[in-house]
Design an enzyme around this catalytic site. Sequence first.
Site: not given
Length: 579
Positions: A157, A166, A197, A210, A214, A302, A341, A393
């Site tokens: 990415d 996090d 992103h 934790n 999130v 998209n 894929v 994504s």
Amino acid sequence: MAVAALGTAAALIAPTAAAAQPAAAQAAPISAAAWAAGTRAYLVITAPGDTSAVRAAVAGNGGSVFASYDAIGVIVAHSTSATFAATLRQVAGVQQVGATRTSDVPADAYNPALPANPAQTSTTLTETNRWDMTRIKADQAWAVTTGSATVKVGVLDTGVDDQHQDLAPNFDAADSASCAYGKADTRTGAWRDVDTHGTHVAGTIAAAKNGKGVVGVAPGVKIASVRIAEPSTTLFFAENTVCGFMWAGDHGFKVTNNSYYTDPWQFNCPDNVDQAAIIEGVRRAEAYAESKGSLQVAAAGNSNYDLANKTTDSASPNDSTPGTRTITNACIDIPTELPGVVTVAAMGNGNVKASYSNFGRDVIDVAAPGGDGADGVYSTLPGGKYGTKSGTSMASPHVTGVAALIASTNPTLTPADIRARLAADATDTPCPSDSRCTGTTANNAFFGDGQVDALKAVGGTTPPAGPYFENLTDVAVTDNATVESPITVTGVTGNAPTALKVGVDIKHTYRGDLVVSLVAPDGTVYLLEDFPDSDSTDNVLKTYTVNASSEAANGTWKLRVRDIATQDTGKIDAWNLTF
């Protein structure tokens, strides 16, 4: 701008906050002085194996070798000559040559600057059950497993903020790199985010459980960043993608997430000599990664476009001046439409296709929450921050996380096995009243085989409808000590059931030291498990069934954990009761 979040294929932003012999025989570093205006990049395709003759031909015909992947017969070449590709196509042993961009290679390719290392902001936010996680039952799957630290997931990415509170607990720096420009850069921090992103995607996959911020779908697995986006443009060119897949194969990634399409062409057409070479080069790299045990998961895009009925492309080339061209289904979105894929469509908050999501009969494999409108996907952002994005994504990393959970519970499964499990365990989702959605409830153009189900994928079952109580407060488990964590049950009539479910999540580096028991409100002790002293496995992630029908349901129940040895310690991370 071609970040998956902003333009190429896969995300919309809401306005909120290793192998013994490496496959890549890298060329010697090229000095910044070697760069010249007009430098273009090419994929030169030859037979896998010894590419020395073709590499020599590149140098002898006005080019330079930037990187070479001998295992798949792919060379990344640079040249300022307008006739380089046509000339090299006539050389013996050269199968294909294709320009990978319609713009110049930046000077940064020859002396790459490291991405910024953002200052971190701590959070007071606590974990909550988010709509996207409950939709795919990830929160219930965690009672079975949160994932194994032996499973590595590659985030291909824009990069990942490895120091985010996090993400840091699960980040694998040793297997992270930058593949921008098509050659691995392993300097510390080269993998960091040049946008936001990749960090958002990483959090959805494996943000740590934790107590803060999130939780990712697979919060116990490891994540590695392979930055394939270039700075400034945030474009994902073919040589970068080739490098990323080769790195994934050589570094033991069980799954990779690919929320982008390979720039500058939204669709690559085999009747174009440049695009045909791009297709072949990326195809070989993806096949290499899969042959090494890596499953690729990719976002469908998209554009609200029917990938099974392609007619035009108006977004290419996005590194210069896009135009409108006529295309057919022979033209493909890569890596999304490559063999093997897993292609992921996006859903909104409900059994609905996200308004922007691409679709296509026999193209979409599965679907997952990607957000739409007011319901976005909330995840990590660089600098210790959090925010919401929507897009395919955001759908793809949910599927990647589920694939990582499957690999954690079944470590011998092949990529093909995991791909089949994702489809078989998905929840059938019928077409809405929309003529574009063809097919059946079991498999259709909008949702493929359905919405992924994390709980079913790890062999779990939906908890009984009875009352549910949980304690998420950490309790340290120290050497040669006994500790307890309480849950107070109220509002339940009569006695506990004959099949009281006790979900246990204990983090410990040697569970053979542990004796785990349930203590009823009247003090009766029910042994859940006394692990064999030789059991060196990490952690206890299990749901036990206890016949507690002689006990009054209401009162304070306790999970008791006794550590009978030294050296290895841990904590009660969470536990629950279902009546």
